[in-house]
Write an enzyme that holds these catalytic residues in place. Structure first.
Site, short mmCIF file in Angstrom:
data_model
loop_
_atom_site.label_atom_id
_atom_site.label_comp_id
_atom_site.label_asym_id
_atom_site.label_seq_id
_atom_site.Cartn_x
_atom_site.Cartn_y
_atom_site.Cartn_z
N SER A 64 4.65 -15.25 -1.32
CA SER A 64 5.77 -15.84 -0.57
C SER A 64 5.40 -17.10 0.20
CB SER A 64 6.34 -14.80 0.41
OG SER A 64 7.10 -13.84 -0.30
N LYS A 67 7.60 -20.07 -0.37
CA LYS A 67 8.84 -20.34 0.36
C LYS A 67 8.70 -21.48 1.35
CE LYS A 67 10.59 -15.66 -0.24
NZ LYS A 67 9.78 -14.46 -0.29
N SER A 120 11.24 -12.97 4.87
CA SER A 120 10.78 -13.38 3.53
C SER A 120 11.72 -12.91 2.43
CB SER A 120 9.36 -12.88 3.27
OG SER A 120 8.75 -13.60 2.23
#
Length: 435
Positions: A64, A67, A120
């Site tokens: 993640s 992101k 997330s």
């Protein structure tokens, strides 16, 4: 050698060891940290200079941490008040962490960004990407283009959320550069430093959504402990300012973290750790950076550097000054070892105020640690233009003199006549009164 002598030598050695322990400085001394994660890097947030690293250029799965790129692109492409409608497919095709978005649900970009960076949410990532890219593929192409622009040449994205794909990879060094770029944006900084957020009820969901940051450096409510400097402590770090966590089975535990202390700002990235190792590594990296380095202003804005000759200006010289401040992160006690070199371009007239005419470069151990442009504080015309201007001024002055002189003479003559007339009138009055 007798047993007695051997025993005596052992005792002496023992006492020497004990005595040496008392000689050790009780202040913390941070050597280059031992990193547990498979890959990690520590950089100066201002210049991107690497201060410590382990396999920083090794190809890794970012999970993640992907992101970070998704967020900064969305911030640059849109406004926080943008209204975005969830498409029909995303809620059913996404895996992993999510905030249970529904088809047709309407949210703002602001809400989706906080969902993206704090809990997330993978569904938020896909909705953002489809909205601003037109499709996932188009948005991914934009992500890869941006990565190359930032110098992240070891990076290839295949999705906006970080779910595992063997062709979705990056490096710790690349992620540090991407995080550095993102943290230069005030909106991004605010989002990743936020510990709690609430999405109000939407057209589909009647209840608000509450969530908190997963980054234990800035928000930790658990009793988990990490081992730092010989002690078990909380993962919370008092100087941390935010960023992002990530996890997939293939990527392990990943962390991009930022911290600021006494004007020094650092970025640490750790990849493929186990459990809380990423926080332990981040603590050790930050402690090392803050202990061994300090931010130092090498030169201030508008500082006079030298006078330089103008190539086509005969014997003319002009002062050059610095265009901006220059602050660099340097090892403590190394200020006296910094050298400066001035490089001046061929300066020809005309020159406009604030024209760049060179640079001043600062080096430490033969490595460039900072550069500032040199500019001119005033405008200077060319010799020919100056001559023409001088000639024009001379002509104007002459014409002015030619026009002004008769005017002055006429004025003086009028004044003389007025005085003469006034005197004659007085004389006539006197004669009249006598008669």
């Amino acid at each position: 050698m007798g047993t007695k002598e051997l025993g005596m030598k052992k005792r002496i050695l023992f006492y020497l060891l004990i005595f040496s322990c008392f000689l050790v400085n009780t202040d913390k001394v941070y050597a280059a940290p031992a990193i547990i994660s498979e890959s990690a890097v520590l950089i100066d947030a201002g210049t991107g200079t690497i201060l410590a690293q382990k396999n920083a250029d090794k190809k890794m799965y970012p999970a993640s941490l992907t992101k970070i790129m998704t967020a900064i692109l969305a911030i640059e492409l849109g406004d926080l008040s943008d209204v975005i409608t969830v498409d029909d497919d995303t809620p059913y095709e996404i895996e992993g962490s999510h905030i249970a978005l529904e088809p047709g649900e309407i949210l703002t970009l602001k809400d989706l960004l906080y969902a993206l960076m704090l809990p997330s949410a993978n569904d938020a990532a896909s909705v953002i990407a489809k909205h601003y890219g037109g499709s996932l593929q188009n948005f991914v192409e934009m992500m890869n283009t941006k990565a190359k622009e930032l110098g992240a040449y070891g990076t290839n994205f295949t999705n906006p959320h970080g779910l595992h794909d063997k062709n979705h990879y990056t490096t710790a060094a690349d992620l540090a550069l991407i995080t550095k770029y993102a943290m230069e944006n005030d909106t991004f900084r605010k989002i990743v430093s936020t510990t709690k957020y609430e999405i109000q009820p939407t057209n589909i969901k009647n209840e608000p959504r509450y969530f908190t940051s997963l980054n234990k450096l800035i928000y930790n409510t658990s009793y988990n402990q990490i081992y730092v400097d010989g002690m078990y402590i909380s993962p919370y770090y008092e100087y941390a300012t935010g960023a992002k966590t990530g996890y997939t089975p293939e990527a392990g535990n990943c962390l991009a973290a930022t911290a600021k202390k006494d004007g020094t700002e650092l970025i640490a990235v750790t990849m493929k750790g186990i459990s809380l190792e990423m926080y332990q590594d981040a603590h050790n990296l930050f402690n090392f950076g803050f202990e061994e380095y300090e931010s130092t202003t090498l030169v201030g804005k508008n500082t006079f550097i030298k006078n330089v000759k103008i190539t086509n200006g005969d014997s003319k010289e002009i002062s050059v000054i610095t265009e901006s401040d220059l602050t660099a992160l340097i090892e403590k006690n190394s200020l006296d070892d910094i050298k400066s070199n001035v490089y001046i371009n061929d300066i020809t007239l005309p020159i406009e105020k604030n024209d760049i005419v060179g640079r001043i470069e600062y080096t430490l151990d033969n490595k460039v640690i900072g550069t500032v442009n040199l500019i001119t504080p005033i405008s200077v015309k060319s010799t020919a233009a100056e001559s023409q201007e001088n000639l024009f001024i001379t002509v104007v002055k002459f014409l002015g003199f030619v026009v002004l002189l008769p005017t002055v003479l006429l004025l003086l003559l009028k004044i003389y006549n007025d005085i003469r007339i006034h005197i004659n009138r007085k004389k006539r009055r006197k004669r009249y009164n006598k008669n």
